[in-house]
Design a protein around this motif. Structure first.
Motif, PDB file in Angstrom:
ATOM      1  N   ARG A   1       0.870  -1.181   0.000  1.00 45.17           N
ATOM      2  CA  ARG A   1       0.000   0.000   0.000  1.00 45.17           C
ATOM      3  C   ARG A   1       0.909   1.233   0.000  1.00 45.17           C
ATOM      4  O   ARG A   1       1.584   1.521   0.984  1.00 45.17           O
ATOM      5  CB  ARG A   1      -0.906  -0.013   1.231  1.00 45.17           C
ATOM      6  N   LEU A   2       0.916   1.958  -1.128  1.00 34.55           N
ATOM      7  CA  LEU A   2       1.829   3.081  -1.296  1.00 34.55           C
ATOM      8  C   LEU A   2       1.058   4.340  -1.660  1.00 34.55           C
ATOM      9  O   LEU A   2       0.334   4.379  -2.658  1.00 34.55           O
ATOM     10  CB  LEU A   2       2.866   2.774  -2.377  1.00 34.55           C
ATOM     11  N   LEU A   3       1.241   5.388  -0.853  1.00 37.31           N
ATOM     12  CA  LEU A   3       0.695   6.717  -1.115  1.00 37.31           C
ATOM     13  C   LEU A   3       1.766   7.547  -1.815  1.00 37.31           C
ATOM     14  O   LEU A   3       2.880   7.675  -1.326  1.00 37.31           O
ATOM     15  CB  LEU A   3       0.291   7.392   0.195  1.00 37.31           C
ATOM     16  N   ILE A   4       1.419   8.113  -2.973  1.00 40.27           N
ATOM     17  CA  ILE A   4       2.319   8.994  -3.699  1.00 40.27           C
ATOM     18  C   ILE A   4       1.747  10.404  -3.628  1.00 40.27           C
ATOM     19  O   ILE A   4       0.627  10.651  -4.095  1.00 40.27           O
ATOM     20  CB  ILE A   4       2.489   8.538  -5.157  1.00 40.27           C
ATOM     21  N   VAL A   5       2.488  11.309  -3.002  1.00 38.84           N
ATOM     22  CA  VAL A   5       2.042  12.696  -2.840  1.00 38.84           C
ATOM     23  C   VAL A   5       2.789  13.541  -3.862  1.00 38.84           C
ATOM     24  O   VAL A   5       4.017  13.634  -3.823  1.00 38.84           O
ATOM     25  CB  VAL A   5       2.294  13.206  -1.411  1.00 38.84           C
ATOM     26  N   ASN A   6       2.042  14.164  -4.759  1.00 39.79           N
ATOM     27  CA  ASN A   6       2.628  14.843  -5.906  1.00 39.79           C
ATOM     28  C   ASN A   6       2.528  16.362  -5.782  1.00 39.79           C
ATOM     29  O   ASN A   6       1.477  16.906  -5.457  1.00 39.79           O
ATOM     30  CB  ASN A   6       1.923  14.392  -7.187  1.00 39.79           C
ATOM     31  N   GLY A   7       3.646  17.042  -6.129  1.00 40.63           N
ATOM     32  CA  GLY A   7       3.648  18.495  -6.133  1.00 40.63           C
ATOM     33  C   GLY A   7       3.857  19.115  -7.498  1.00 40.63           C
ATOM     34  O   GLY A   7       3.954  20.342  -7.603  1.00 40.63           O
ATOM     35  N   HIS A   8       3.924  18.294  -8.555  1.00 40.80           N
ATOM     36  CA  HIS A   8       4.284  18.781  -9.894  1.00 40.80           C
ATOM     37  C   HIS A   8       3.233  18.314 -10.895  1.00 40.80           C
ATOM     38  O   HIS A   8       3.031  17.111 -11.079  1.00 40.80           O
ATOM     39  CB  HIS A   8       5.666  18.236 -10.257  1.00 40.80           C
ATOM     40  N   ASP A   9       2.570  19.265 -11.537  1.00 40.24           N
ATOM     41  CA  ASP A   9       1.459  18.943 -12.434  1.00 40.24           C
ATOM     42  C   ASP A   9       1.824  17.900 -13.483  1.00 40.24           C
ATOM     43  O   ASP A   9       1.058  16.963 -13.741  1.00 40.24           O
ATOM     44  CB  ASP A   9       0.981  20.230 -13.108  1.00 40.24           C
ATOM     45  N   ALA A  10       3.009  18.026 -14.093  1.00 38.49           N
ATOM     46  CA  ALA A  10       3.380  17.111 -15.170  1.00 38.49           C
ATOM     47  C   ALA A  10       3.632  15.688 -14.686  1.00 38.49           C
ATOM     48  O   ALA A  10       3.696  14.756 -15.499  1.00 38.49           O
ATOM     49  CB  ALA A  10       4.616  17.637 -15.899  1.00 38.49           C
ATOM     50  N   ASN A  11       3.777  15.499 -13.372  1.00 42.21           N
ATOM     51  CA  ASN A  11       3.955  14.144 -12.837  1.00 42.21           C
ATOM     52  C   ASN A  11       2.679  13.315 -12.903  1.00 42.21           C
ATOM     53  O   ASN A  11       2.739  12.088 -12.768  1.00 42.21           O
ATOM     54  CB  ASN A  11       4.408  14.196 -11.373  1.00 42.21           C
ATOM     55  N   MET A  12       1.545  13.964 -13.062  1.00 42.69           N
ATOM     56  CA  MET A  12       0.292  13.211 -13.019  1.00 42.69           C
ATOM     57  C   MET A  12       0.258  12.112 -14.071  1.00 42.69           C
ATOM     58  O   MET A  12      -0.218  11.004 -13.821  1.00 42.69           O
ATOM     59  CB  MET A  12      -0.910  14.144 -13.179  1.00 42.69           C
ATOM     60  N   SER A  13       0.777  12.394 -15.266  1.00 47.94           N
ATOM     61  CA  SER A  13       0.738  11.390 -16.329  1.00 47.94           C
ATOM     62  C   SER A  13       1.833  10.347 -16.162  1.00 47.94           C
ATOM     63  O   SER A  13       1.580   9.147 -16.330  1.00 47.94           O
ATOM     64  CB  SER A  13       0.875  12.072 -17.695  1.00 47.94           C
ATOM     65  N   THR A  14       3.038  10.761 -15.795  1.00 47.20           N
ATOM     66  CA  THR A  14       4.130   9.794 -15.685  1.00 47.20           C
ATOM     67  C   THR A  14       3.948   8.889 -14.470  1.00 47.20           C
ATOM     68  O   THR A  14       4.197   7.678 -14.542  1.00 47.20           O
ATOM     69  CB  THR A  14       5.491  10.510 -15.617  1.00 47.20           C
ATOM     70  N   VAL A  15       3.524   9.454 -13.355  1.00 49.18           N
ATOM     71  CA  VAL A  15       3.283   8.626 -12.170  1.00 49.18           C
ATOM     72  C   VAL A  15       2.150   7.650 -12.419  1.00 49.18           C
ATOM     73  O   VAL A  15       2.236   6.460 -12.072  1.00 49.18           O
ATOM     74  CB  VAL A  15       2.985   9.505 -10.937  1.00 49.18           C
ATOM     75  N   ARG A  16       1.079   8.128 -13.042  1.00 48.51           N
ATOM     76  CA  ARG A  16      -0.055   7.236 -13.330  1.00 48.51           C
ATOM     77  C   ARG A  16       0.376   6.076 -14.228  1.00 48.51           C
ATOM     78  O   ARG A  16       0.008   4.916 -13.994  1.00 48.51           O
ATOM     79  CB  ARG A  16      -1.174   8.034 -14.000  1.00 48.51           C
ATOM     80  N   ALA A  17       1.166   6.367 -15.255  1.00 47.77           N
ATOM     81  CA  ALA A  17       1.629   5.306 -16.149  1.00 47.77           C
ATOM     82  C   ALA A  17       2.480   4.289 -15.394  1.00 47.77           C
ATOM     83  O   ALA A  17       2.350   3.066 -15.591  1.00 47.77           O
ATOM     84  CB  ALA A  17       2.414   5.905 -17.311  1.00 47.77           C
ATOM     85  N   ALA A  18       3.359   4.772 -14.511  1.00 50.19           N
ATOM     86  CA  ALA A  18       4.200   3.867 -13.729  1.00 50.19           C
ATOM     87  C   ALA A  18       3.364   3.029 -12.765  1.00 50.19           C
ATOM     88  O   ALA A  18       3.610   1.828 -12.581  1.00 50.19           O
ATOM     89  CB  ALA A  18       5.248   4.667 -12.964  1.00 50.19           C
ATOM     90  N   MET A  19       2.370   3.645 -12.141  1.00 53.85           N
ATOM     91  CA  MET A  19       1.485   2.914 -11.231  1.00 53.85           C
ATOM     92  C   MET A  19       0.748   1.799 -11.963  1.00 53.85           C
ATOM     93  O   MET A  19       0.618   0.675 -11.449  1.00 53.85           O
ATOM     94  CB  MET A  19       0.481   3.890 -10.596  1.00 53.85           C
ATOM     95  N   GLU A  20       0.248   2.101 -13.149  1.00 52.47           N
ATOM     96  CA  GLU A  20      -0.471   1.089 -13.917  1.00 52.47           C
ATOM     97  C   GLU A  20       0.445  -0.090 -14.262  1.00 52.47           C
ATOM     98  O   GLU A  20       0.030  -1.252 -14.233  1.00 52.47           O
ATOM     99  CB  GLU A  20      -1.042   1.708 -15.199  1.00 52.47           C
ATOM    100  N   TRP A  21       1.694   0.228 -14.590  1.00 46.02           N
ATOM    101  CA  TRP A  21       2.653  -0.827 -14.929  1.00 46.02           C
ATOM    102  C   TRP A  21       2.894  -1.750 -13.737  1.00 46.02           C
ATOM    103  O   TRP A  21       2.820  -2.979 -13.841  1.00 46.02           O
ATOM    104  CB  TRP A  21       3.966  -0.205 -15.397  1.00 46.02           C
ATOM    105  N   VAL A  22       3.147  -1.145 -12.581  1.00 47.39           N
ATOM    106  CA  VAL A  22       3.460  -1.942 -11.392  1.00 47.39           C
ATOM    107  C   VAL A  22       2.251  -2.749 -10.947  1.00 47.39           C
ATOM    108  O   VAL A  22       2.381  -3.908 -10.517  1.00 47.39           O
ATOM    109  CB  VAL A  22       3.967  -1.036 -10.251  1.00 47.39           C
ATOM    110  N   SER A  23       1.053  -2.180 -11.051  1.00 44.63           N
ATOM    111  CA  SER A  23      -0.139  -2.877 -10.576  1.00 44.63           C
ATOM    112  C   SER A  23      -0.435  -4.141 -11.379  1.00 44.63           C
ATOM    113  O   SER A  23      -1.165  -5.015 -10.913  1.00 44.63           O
ATOM    114  CB  SER A  23      -1.361  -1.949 -10.633  1.00 44.63           C
ATOM    115  N   GLY A  24       0.132  -4.255 -12.590  1.00 46.65           N
ATOM    116  CA  GLY A  24      -0.022  -5.471 -13.373  1.00 46.65           C
ATOM    117  C   GLY A  24       1.037  -6.507 -13.073  1.00 46.65           C
ATOM    118  O   GLY A  24       0.978  -7.620 -13.600  1.00 46.65           O
ATOM    119  N   ARG A  25       2.002  -6.142 -12.230  1.00 47.70           N
ATOM    120  CA  ARG A  25       3.109  -7.044 -11.905  1.00 47.70           C
ATOM    121  C   ARG A  25       3.130  -7.463 -10.440  1.00 47.70           C
ATOM    122  O   ARG A  25       3.674  -8.506 -10.091  1.00 47.70           O
ATOM    123  CB  ARG A  25       4.442  -6.369 -12.249  1.00 47.70           C
TER     124      ARG A  25
END
Length: 297
Positions: free
Chosen positions: A133-157
């Motif tokens: 269970r990992l909470l990612i706290v973001n302060g940078h608008d452009a991270n929304m897409s890259t973090v989401r893509a990485a989260m989706e990748w990990v959640s399938g593994r």
């Protein structure tokens, strides 16, 4: 010798820094923790008045708020205490930055494909260390897409519950209008973001370094949209009505957003973990799953 790993946390919960956990105690700390926290920010120009680490100050500040005691500030629902025992990981400092800020001094930008791969490795490493269970706290608008893509990748593994919270979405536009008035306050380097930094580190802000640079008006529609432009004049790598930013506004933003972050985390921690991912999502000959529509039972 038996070590009481709960000593890593205050009595009421809160955050324990992973960098202070001995390797021999990691498994026990992970078993005792309710969640892990990863701040993600950027090193990016925000104007002459804000530090290059603005997004890191805000991500780390609100990450700490996830384990803070209640403030009593109304959040739209009942205030809640820290969700339990969290383990704080070091912040990710570098990010993909938009073309609007890359030419400005101090911006350190990495390619989006590198950012996604790096974040995927970091997130998977934390999960593999025993923190599903990992909470990612973001302060940078452009991270929304890259973090989401990485989260989706990990959640399938990995079996994982990955929660992304963007601090700037925890206060509504209607509420910022109540705080700042009718002039636009949100935006890169504007009064909203400046006030946020003032709420955590007022000595890092130079309000007298700039005068107001009114931002380009938004489109006159109420429907959601994403607009990316090369240089949205007027623009100096930032824009906004800095004269509206105050320490009091920053303290209020911190209290409201912090309370709402704890509210989200408490609900998330109370929910069950998901099932592990599978490489065979369709019912096979030995499956006990319900048949698909049109199939024989």
């Amino acid at each position: 010798m038996t070590t009481d790993v709960t000593a890593h946390w205050p009595t009421s919960g809160g955050l324990a820094p992973i960098t202070r956990v001995p390797g021999g105690e990691l498994a026990a700390v992970a078993a005792a923790a309710d969640f892990a926290v990863l701040p993600v920010g950027a090193v990016e120009w925000h104007g002459p008045h804000l530090p290059l680490g603005t997004d890191l100050i805000l991500a780390e500040g609100f990450a700490a708020e996830s384990g803070a005691a209640p403030t009593g500030e109304p959040s739209g629902a009942a205030e809640v205490a820290a969700a339990g025992r969290g383990v704080l990981f070091p912040a990710v400092p570098y990010a993909a930055c938009p073309g609007q800020t890359r030419p400005w001094p101090g911006t350190v930008s990495i390619r989006p494909e590198i950012a996604v791969g790096y974040l995927a490795d970091v997130i998977e490493g934390i999960v593999a260390a025993g923190f599903p269970r990992l909470l990612i706290v973001n302060g940078h608008d452009a991270n929304m897409s890259t973090v989401r893509a990485a989260m989706e990748w990990v959640s399938g593994r990995r079996q994982a519950s990955l929660l992304l919270v963007n601090w700037f979405q925890l206060v509504t536009p209607a509420e910022t209008t109540q705080i700042y008035g009718d002039l636009p306050a949100r935006g890169h380097g504007g009064a909203y973001e400046t006030s946020g930094v003032l709420g955590f580190d007022p000595d890092a802000v130079r309000l007298d370094a700039v005068t107001d640079l009114p931002p380009k008006p938004k489109l006159p529609v109420t429907h959601p949209y994403v607009l990316v432009e090369s240089r949205p004049e007027p623009w100096q790598g930032w824009s906004g009505h800095i004269s509206l930013a105050t320490v009091d506004a920053g303290d209020r933003l911190r209290r409201i957003a912090g309370a709402r972050l704890r509210e989200v985390v408490a609900a998330w921690v109370a929910a069950p973990l998901p099932a592990p991912p599978t490489a065979d999502p369709l019912p096979g000959p030995n499956s006990t799953a319900d048949p698909l529509p049109g199939e024989d039972a």
